[in-house]
Design an enzyme around this catalytic site. Structure first.
Site, PDB file in Angstrom:
ATOM      1  N   HIS A  43     -37.195  -7.014   0.407  1.00  0.00           N
ATOM      2  CA  HIS A  43     -36.203  -8.052   0.368  1.00  0.00           C
ATOM      3  C   HIS A  43     -34.933  -7.300   0.704  1.00  0.00           C
ATOM      4  O   HIS A  43     -34.179  -7.625   1.657  1.00  0.00           O
ATOM      5  CB  HIS A  43     -36.016  -8.642  -1.123  1.00  0.00           C
ATOM      6  N   ARG A  57     -40.652 -27.742 -20.944  1.00  0.00           N
ATOM      7  CA  ARG A  57     -39.198 -28.224 -20.476  1.00  0.00           C
ATOM      8  C   ARG A  57     -38.223 -26.908 -20.698  1.00  0.00           C
ATOM      9  O   ARG A  57     -37.108 -27.356 -20.801  1.00  0.00           O
ATOM     10  CB  ARG A  57     -38.786 -29.656 -21.086  1.00  0.00           C
ATOM     11  N   GLU A  86     -23.871 -22.976  -7.132  1.00  0.00           N
ATOM     12  CA  GLU A  86     -23.777 -22.817  -5.532  1.00  0.00           C
ATOM     13  C   GLU A  86     -23.352 -24.004  -4.976  1.00  0.00           C
ATOM     14  O   GLU A  86     -23.829 -24.516  -3.876  1.00  0.00           O
ATOM     15  CB  GLU A  86     -25.013 -22.085  -4.910  1.00  0.00           C
ATOM     16  N   LYS A 118     -20.913 -10.031  -9.544  1.00  0.00           N
ATOM     17  CA  LYS A 118     -21.840 -11.192  -9.540  1.00  0.00           C
ATOM     18  C   LYS A 118     -21.557 -11.890 -10.661  1.00  0.00           C
ATOM     19  O   LYS A 118     -21.345 -13.164 -10.552  1.00  0.00           O
ATOM     20  CB  LYS A 118     -23.006 -10.683  -9.684  1.00  0.00           C
ATOM     21  N   HIS A 132     -34.033 -13.672   4.971  1.00  0.00           N
ATOM     22  CA  HIS A 132     -35.067 -14.516   4.753  1.00  0.00           C
ATOM     23  C   HIS A 132     -36.078 -14.885   6.006  1.00  0.00           C
ATOM     24  O   HIS A 132     -37.356 -14.795   5.659  1.00  0.00           O
ATOM     25  CB  HIS A 132     -34.894 -15.545   3.763  1.00  0.00           C
ATOM     26  N   ARG A 162     -20.468 -19.410  -4.527  1.00  0.00           N
ATOM     27  CA  ARG A 162     -21.522 -18.794  -4.757  1.00  0.00           C
ATOM     28  C   ARG A 162     -22.425 -18.271  -3.374  1.00  0.00           C
ATOM     29  O   ARG A 162     -23.070 -17.204  -3.559  1.00  0.00           O
ATOM     30  CB  ARG A 162     -22.620 -19.362  -6.053  1.00  0.00           C
ATOM     31  N   ASN A 217     -25.091 -14.800  -0.567  1.00  0.00           N
ATOM     32  CA  ASN A 217     -26.013 -14.884   0.394  1.00  0.00           C
ATOM     33  C   ASN A 217     -25.754 -14.127   1.651  1.00  0.00           C
ATOM     34  O   ASN A 217     -26.515 -14.432   2.580  1.00  0.00           O
ATOM     35  CB  ASN A 217     -26.569 -16.296   0.586  1.00  0.00           C
ATOM     36  N   HIS A 242     -28.791 -13.140   3.959  1.00  0.00           N
ATOM     37  CA  HIS A 242     -29.896 -13.768   3.500  1.00  0.00           C
ATOM     38  C   HIS A 242     -30.495 -14.621   4.576  1.00  0.00           C
ATOM     39  O   HIS A 242     -31.693 -14.865   4.294  1.00  0.00           O
ATOM     40  CB  HIS A 242     -29.450 -14.225   1.886  1.00  0.00           C
ATOM     41  N   LYS A 286     -30.814 -17.828 -11.106  1.00  0.00           N
ATOM     42  CA  LYS A 286     -31.747 -18.487  -9.785  1.00  0.00           C
ATOM     43  C   LYS A 286     -32.851 -17.805  -9.948  1.00  0.00           C
ATOM     44  O   LYS A 286     -33.208 -16.724 -10.405  1.00  0.00           O
ATOM     45  CB  LYS A 286     -30.963 -17.512  -8.682  1.00  0.00           C
ATOM     46  N   GLU A 291     -27.956  -4.695  -1.694  1.00  0.00           N
ATOM     47  CA  GLU A 291     -27.247  -5.748  -2.493  1.00  0.00           C
ATOM     48  C   GLU A 291     -26.072  -4.990  -3.119  1.00  0.00           C
ATOM     49  O   GLU A 291     -25.017  -5.849  -3.544  1.00  0.00           O
ATOM     50  CB  GLU A 291     -28.422  -6.424  -3.714  1.00  0.00           C
TER      51      GLU A 291
HETATM   52  P1  NAD Z   1     -39.904  -5.828  -6.965  1.00  0.00           P
HETATM   53  O1  NAD Z   1     -39.781  -6.859  -8.085  1.00  0.00           O
HETATM   54  O2  NAD Z   1     -41.133  -6.365  -6.035  1.00  0.00           O
HETATM   55  O3  NAD Z   1     -40.104  -4.777  -7.426  1.00  0.00           O
HETATM   56  C1  NAD Z   1     -39.968  -3.684  -6.506  1.00  0.00           C
HETATM   57  C2  NAD Z   1     -41.300  -2.500  -6.679  1.00  0.00           C
HETATM   58  O4  NAD Z   1     -41.024  -1.695  -7.645  1.00  0.00           O
HETATM   59  C3  NAD Z   1     -42.395  -3.404  -7.211  1.00  0.00           C
HETATM   60  O5  NAD Z   1     -43.587  -2.561  -6.743  1.00  0.00           O
HETATM   61  C4  NAD Z   1     -42.178  -2.957  -8.751  1.00  0.00           C
HETATM   62  O6  NAD Z   1     -43.477  -3.190  -9.497  1.00  0.00           O
HETATM   63  C5  NAD Z   1     -41.738  -1.562  -8.825  1.00  0.00           C
HETATM   64  N1  NAD Z   1     -41.103  -1.366  -9.987  1.00  0.00           N
HETATM   65  C6  NAD Z   1     -40.085  -2.019 -10.697  1.00  0.00           C
HETATM   66  N2  NAD Z   1     -39.574  -1.264 -11.728  1.00  0.00           N
HETATM   67  C7  NAD Z   1     -39.857  -0.069 -11.395  1.00  0.00           C
HETATM   68  C8  NAD Z   1     -39.583   1.005 -11.997  1.00  0.00           C
HETATM   69  N3  NAD Z   1     -38.690   1.094 -13.083  1.00  0.00           N
HETATM   70  N4  NAD Z   1     -40.476   2.418 -11.856  1.00  0.00           N
HETATM   71  C9  NAD Z   1     -41.115   2.152 -10.709  1.00  0.00           C
HETATM   72  N5  NAD Z   1     -41.537   1.103 -10.098  1.00  0.00           N
HETATM   73  C10 NAD Z   1     -40.898  -0.072 -10.344  1.00  0.00           C
HETATM   74  O7  NAD Z   1     -38.525  -6.206  -5.960  1.00  0.00           O
HETATM   75  P2  NAD Z   1     -36.963  -6.203  -6.127  1.00  0.00           P
HETATM   76  O8  NAD Z   1     -36.447  -5.710  -4.849  1.00  0.00           O
HETATM   77  O9  NAD Z   1     -36.761  -5.699  -7.742  1.00  0.00           O
HETATM   78  O10 NAD Z   1     -36.855  -7.846  -6.092  1.00  0.00           O
HETATM   79  C11 NAD Z   1     -36.895  -8.496  -5.044  1.00  0.00           C
HETATM   80  C12 NAD Z   1     -37.291  -9.997  -5.300  1.00  0.00           C
HETATM   81  O11 NAD Z   1     -36.081 -10.427  -6.006  1.00  0.00           O
HETATM   82  C13 NAD Z   1     -37.127 -11.018  -4.313  1.00  0.00           C
HETATM   83  O12 NAD Z   1     -38.392 -11.764  -4.456  1.00  0.00           O
HETATM   84  C14 NAD Z   1     -36.060 -11.692  -3.956  1.00  0.00           C
HETATM   85  O13 NAD Z   1     -35.990 -12.885  -3.670  1.00  0.00           O
HETATM   86  C15 NAD Z   1     -35.541 -11.701  -5.484  1.00  0.00           C
HETATM   87  N6  NAD Z   1     -33.941 -11.932  -5.710  1.00  0.00           N
HETATM   88  C16 NAD Z   1     -33.559 -12.741  -6.371  1.00  0.00           C
HETATM   89  C17 NAD Z   1     -32.384 -12.900  -6.784  1.00  0.00           C
HETATM   90  C18 NAD Z   1     -31.773 -14.033  -7.663  1.00  0.00           C
HETATM   91  O14 NAD Z   1     -30.633 -14.179  -7.811  1.00  0.00           O
HETATM   92  N7  NAD Z   1     -32.725 -14.392  -8.626  1.00  0.00           N
HETATM   93  C19 NAD Z   1     -31.323 -12.156  -6.146  1.00  0.00           C
HETATM   94  C20 NAD Z   1     -32.045 -11.065  -5.161  1.00  0.00           C
HETATM   95  C21 NAD Z   1     -33.092 -11.208  -5.123  1.00  0.00           C
HETATM   96  N1  GLY Z   2     -28.636 -13.551  -4.980  1.00  0.00           N
HETATM   97  C1  GLY Z   2     -27.748 -14.696  -4.736  1.00  0.00           C
HETATM   98  C2  GLY Z   2     -27.269 -15.675  -5.885  1.00  0.00           C
HETATM   99  O1  GLY Z   2     -27.539 -14.940  -6.931  1.00  0.00           O
HETATM  100  O2  GLY Z   2     -26.582 -16.342  -5.734  1.00  0.00           O
END
Ligand code: NAD
Ligand code: GLY
Length: 361
Positions: free
Chosen positions: A262, A118, A234, A224, A249, A238, A242, A245, A140, A182
């Protein structure tokens, strides 16, 4: 090192930004309340940075959970592997989960932290540009469902975000560009001065100029943090984070997770949102061109894939967390630097955007 604060009352936390922070163990260890940590990472990041992190936290009996790499593994099934490992190692409720990786690892480890017994403490160590400017901040967390992106999850804030800008040195070019989507977003939704700065400094960012990258990360995190502090869950402002998005998405779900990155899907989605904003006579055509130009310069797509027919696109867009009472709300631009969330647009105009802003099939 620079420090920003996400102001959320008793759940406030720092964002540390600097070169070489993985070697400054105290940034992390001062936020670990007990004797045990579990590092969640993936098979790409582990060989690059796990040994370094491990060496600095050896006294915390670090458990290592190494997941497969890719958006297609951001699932409940793979999430369960984190719980398997924590339970097998008898981790208790004071174990701190540390996410070492990009947004996929951050979202999954954060969700695991929210659920395990939890809720256990959680620290973000983002290693992609996208992770450093967006996903690690704001709490998130979650996983994808075959029917919709990020549909299963929780709001769960980390205790700290540790951004070592040196980790960007190993990031592939395509991933750097995805993160820039972003970054550009903040300029579009609330920081027009930053948008202009990006127009002048995009080449430096692509060349990984340390100073330019640090500035962009700091400015993005500041934007942010301010939005999250104003509306953590949100219920209002907030949602502007998006921008692009709902379109993006739909692209990710429609093509299959991991096909477009993404950030790439969000880039095309932001141009589509700008196009619709122009059709509503909010944004002048010249600004849409400016936006498109900057996104192209960041080596990102500006059109949706031609293989997604507009009718299918609309179906996919209907599975969105901004749907309220059956109405699809979109983030659009009142002007460059000011976003609004609205369900008040003619459906025909949205269809016109979907038809015109796609690649040839
Ligand atoms: P990812 O986590 O898939 O990383 C991209 C690639 O880079 C992967 O292959 C990873 O292994 C590699 N990698 C990571 N760090 C590295 C480094 N330093 N050197 C070499 N390779 C490296 O993708 P991302 O773009 O980081 O994240 C996308 C995800 O984030 C999506 O699932 C999206 O929905 C989510 N997201 C979440 C939020 C949130 O607020 N929580 C906001 C935006 C996006
Ligand atoms: N990436 C959208 C949020 O964090 O609200």
């Amino acid at each position: 090192m620079k420090t920003l604060q996400v102001d959320l009352g008793e759940r406030s936390y720092p964002i540390y930004i600097g070169a070489g922070l993985l070697d400054r163990a105290e940034c992390l260890t001062r936020h670990v309340p007990a004797s045990r940590i579990a590092i969640v990472t993936n098979e790409t990041v582990a060989p690059l940075y796990l040994a370094k992190l491990r060496a600095h936290v050896a006294s915390f009996q670090p458990l290592e959970v190494i997941l497969p790499d890719g958006e297609q593994y951001k699932t409940l099934e793979v999430l369960n592997r984190i719980f398997d490992a924590l339970l097998a190692a008898r981790c208790d409720r004071r174990t701190t989960l540390v996410a070492l990786g990009g947004g996929v690892i951050g979202d999954m480890a954060g969700f695991a932290a929210a659920c395990y017994q939890r809720g256990v403490p959680f620290i973000q160590v983002p290693t992609t540009l996208l992770g450093q400017v967006d996903s690690s901040v704001g709490g998130k967390t979650g996983v994808n469902h075959p029917l919709g992106k990020n549909m299963i999850g929780a709001f769960y804030q980390p205790r700290a975000v540790i951004i070592d800008t040196d980790t960007l040195k190993t990031l592939p070019d395509r991933e750097l560009s995805a993160g820039l989507a972003e970054v550009i977003k903040y300029g579009l939704i609330r920081d027009p001065e930053f948008f202009t700065w990006l127009e002048s400094n995009m080449d430096k960012l692509l060349a990984r100029d340390t100073e330019a990258l640090s500035f962009a990360i700091h400015r993005s995190c500041r934007n942010k943090a301010e939005v999250v502090a104003a509306d953590e869950r949100e219920s209002g402002v907030r949602a502007i984070l998006n921008l692009g998005h709902t379109f993006g998405h739909a692209i990710e779900t429609g093509l299959g997770y991991g096909s477009w990155l993404h950030g790439e899907a969000i880039a095309a989605g932001m141009v589509m949102a700008a196009d619709l904003s122009q059709r509503l006579r909010w944004l002048p055509a010249a600004d849409v061109t400016r936006i498109e130009k900057l996104i192209l310069r960041a080596r990102l797509p500006v059109r949706a894939p031609g293989t997604l027919a507009p009718a299918r696109f609309l179906e996919l867009m209907a599975v969105d967390k901004k749907v309220m009472d059956g109405r699809l709300r979109l983030v659009l631009l009142k002007r460059l630097g000011e976003a609004v969330v609205t369900a008040d647009y003619p459906r025909a105009q949205l269809e016109a955007t979907l038809a015109s802003r796609r690649e040839a099939a």
